[in-house]
Structures are given as structure tokens and as C-alpha cells.
Design an enzyme around this catalytic site. Sequence first.
Site, PDB file in Angstrom:
ATOM      1  N   SER A  24       0.839  -1.201   0.000  1.00  0.00           N
ATOM      2  CA  SER A  24       0.000   0.000   0.000  1.00  0.00           C
ATOM      3  C   SER A  24       0.869   1.244   0.000  1.00  0.00           C
ATOM      4  O   SER A  24       1.811   1.354   0.790  1.00  0.00           O
ATOM      5  CB  SER A  24      -0.911   0.023   1.227  1.00  0.00           C
ATOM      6  OG  SER A  24      -1.547   1.281   1.349  1.00  0.00           O
ATOM      7  N   LEU A  76     -16.934   5.367   5.818  1.00  0.00           N
ATOM      8  CA  LEU A  76     -17.177   5.498   4.383  1.00  0.00           C
ATOM      9  C   LEU A  76     -16.710   4.259   3.618  1.00  0.00           C
ATOM     10  O   LEU A  76     -16.574   4.299   2.395  1.00  0.00           O
ATOM     11  CB  LEU A  76     -16.489   6.760   3.845  1.00  0.00           C
ATOM     12  CG  LEU A  76     -16.929   8.062   4.537  1.00  0.00           C
ATOM     13  CD1 LEU A  76     -16.124   9.243   4.016  1.00  0.00           C
ATOM     14  CD2 LEU A  76     -18.422   8.312   4.344  1.00  0.00           C
ATOM     15  N   ASP A 120     -22.013  -2.457   2.182  1.00  0.00           N
ATOM     16  CA  ASP A 120     -20.833  -1.701   1.768  1.00  0.00           C
ATOM     17  C   ASP A 120     -20.233  -2.272   0.491  1.00  0.00           C
ATOM     18  O   ASP A 120     -19.893  -1.540  -0.449  1.00  0.00           O
ATOM     19  CB  ASP A 120     -19.789  -1.707   2.878  1.00  0.00           C
ATOM     20  CG  ASP A 120     -20.296  -1.080   4.163  1.00  0.00           C
ATOM     21  OD1 ASP A 120     -21.387  -0.474   4.149  1.00  0.00           O
ATOM     22  OD2 ASP A 120     -19.595  -1.193   5.181  1.00  0.00           O
TER      23      ASP A 120
END
Length: 384
Positions: free
Chosen positions: A68, A126, A173
Amino acid sequence: MATASEVAAAFEELYGRAPDGVWSAPGRVNLIGEYTDFNEGFVMPLALPHTAVAAVARRDDGVLRLHSADIGAPLAELRVAELTPLSDGGWAAYPAGVVWALREAGHPVTGADLHLSSTVPTGAGLSSSAALEVVTACALNELFGLGLTRPELAVLAQRAENAFVGVPCGVMDQMASACGTEGHALHLDCRDLSIRQVPFDLAARGMRLLVVDTRVKHALGDGAYAERRAGCEEGARVLGVSHLRDVAYEDLSAALSRLPDERVRRYVRHIVSDDHRVERVIGLLDAGDVRAIGPVLTEGHASLRDDLRISCPELDLVVDTATAAGALGARMTGGGFGGSAIVLVESEDAETVTKSVLEAFVTAGFTAPRIFPAVASAGARREI
């Protein structure tokens, strides 16, 4: 924000070869219907423009390498045959969990190299984790020719989070990230996963939906989410239904009278009434009365605050301040205990409401929130 070409270039520098492709998957904000998904009820999320972007290349040697750009962690190298659920692998558990879930379902995923960069705020409610899971699933689906549909990928991504990472989330989600459509909210029936794309172009009607990220970090793995899920399941058991979705809103008072546990009673009241709120919002949007959904959002916040008890002082301050400053409605969104709120405003009032919220946070001594518009955006897709 890193572009697809920048993520591809970083992949090549990291791994010494070009990726087979670059994919993206968005975070989501939920308009209405909270904690209803694992009760097989109704939800109405929309995909955000904020995305997780992943450059990925197939491997056939059983090795999975993960990196990442957003986290100062070294390259993780794993073997797909040795992936173990609940092994606490940090951020890498999310893509690794997807590989595990695909293989558990019988799909021949034999390894991959992955490099990721994401603009979805973490800990803000989110769905940054769902974006990471879905982008991985979409890439592997294509690279290994699995032929899975978007809803099927969403269900496997949910299984990765449930069984591998250990967060007992519902499927909302992942479905929003996989199946979102630009300019639309996603009306999802969490029982049969049927989808209806509902037009939601607020700008055309002179409105905006603001996201207020309180910067209060939430972590759904801390047990509070699981406790509420267990309470809902207990309510369904006492009421003799498979899921709380089967309790009709008209029968709610009678159902509550049969629940001796005050805590379970509160949870049931929230779930059944929030399912009803989703239906009310759908009716108002279908009738073209978009402004009228504002009070339904605010009513939903009161239920989340008082019955589910997952709000916090910062979220309550956003809702109270925004509505007092002229917002059409507001509520917390996501798993709670921090994270974000949404605020529906007339476009002309957006600046005033934003200023009022920022000033209220200063007065209260809270960390300044991050405020940005939520624009209904496209779901997961291949970029390169």
C-alpha cells in the site's frame, strides 16, 4: 489523488514488471437504512468519487505480494495455500481475505502482485475496507477468468471481512462499491440482493449532500457492532422470525411488548423503523419530492442516537448545528461511534451550514471536521 497511471508506474517500480491492469472501487456513504443489512432489510447507499485504486498482476506460483502506498508498512509476502483467518494481518488482511474467500469458494486463484493507493478516508464510516476488498475481487475475477457477477463478488468480499478479518458486517458496503451507478442511489434488498438504481442527481434540483467526517475514528472490530448484531438476532429469535425484516412496521408496537429485554427492544425498534424510513425515502424520491427526505434523515439520526446508541457528541453536534443553520436534514451514517454524518442542504445554504458546523466544533474544542460533497458516482471498474 493518485491516478491509475501513477499507481501502475509505482507497481512497476516496486515489482520490476508492468501490472496486468489497474482497477478502482469506491467508498460509499449510506443515505438511509443503518444496521438493517444484516437483518435482511433495506438500505440505500451511494458510491462516492473517492476510490481504492489497485494495480495487479497475476501469479501462478502460489505467492501473494501486497503493498500500500498509503501505509508505511513493508511489502507483505504470503502464500495463498497458507492464508489463515483472523491472523491480524493489518491492512493486508482485506485483500488477502478476498483471495482466501475466492479459494474457499472453489475458484483457482494462484497468487498475485498488488499495489494499492486509496483516497477513501479510513475510520470515517465510508467503507474504505469494502473498497479495498471489492477492487481486489474485481481484479482477480478478471485476471483468473472467474466469470463472477458484481453481486457475487460483493458477497465474497463480505465473506472475507466476516470470516477472515473478523468484522461481522452486512453486505451493503460491498454491494455499493461493486454495483454503484453514477447519478443514482442504490436501493438494495439485503434478503435477495435485488437492486434498483434510483435517480439521485441533487445538483439538478439545487441541493447538495455534504459529508462531515468528524475525524473521530471508529473501529467496528471492537465488539460494539457485534453486540448490536447479537441483540438483533436475539430479538428475531424471541419474536419467532428469521430476521427482523419480517416484523411489519404496523406490528411494531405489538412486537415490542413481547420483548422483556429493554436493550433488545430498543434495537428492534430501530431496525423496523429504519426499514420503514427507507421505504418512505424511496416513495418521496419516486414522487420527485426530494427535499422532503430531509426530516426523515433527521428522524433516523434520533433513532441511531437513542435506540441503537451508536452516536457520539461530535456526530450529534453536526446534526443539531446543521439543522439549526437551515439544513433540510442530517444524520450520522455508517457504523457509528465516530465517523461521518451526512447533511442535506439547499445549494445556496451549503456555505452557511458548513461555516456553522466548523464554528461549532471550534467552540466545543473538537478537532476540525473534514467536509465535502457526496456525489453519487460509479462503482468498481477497470481503469487500465
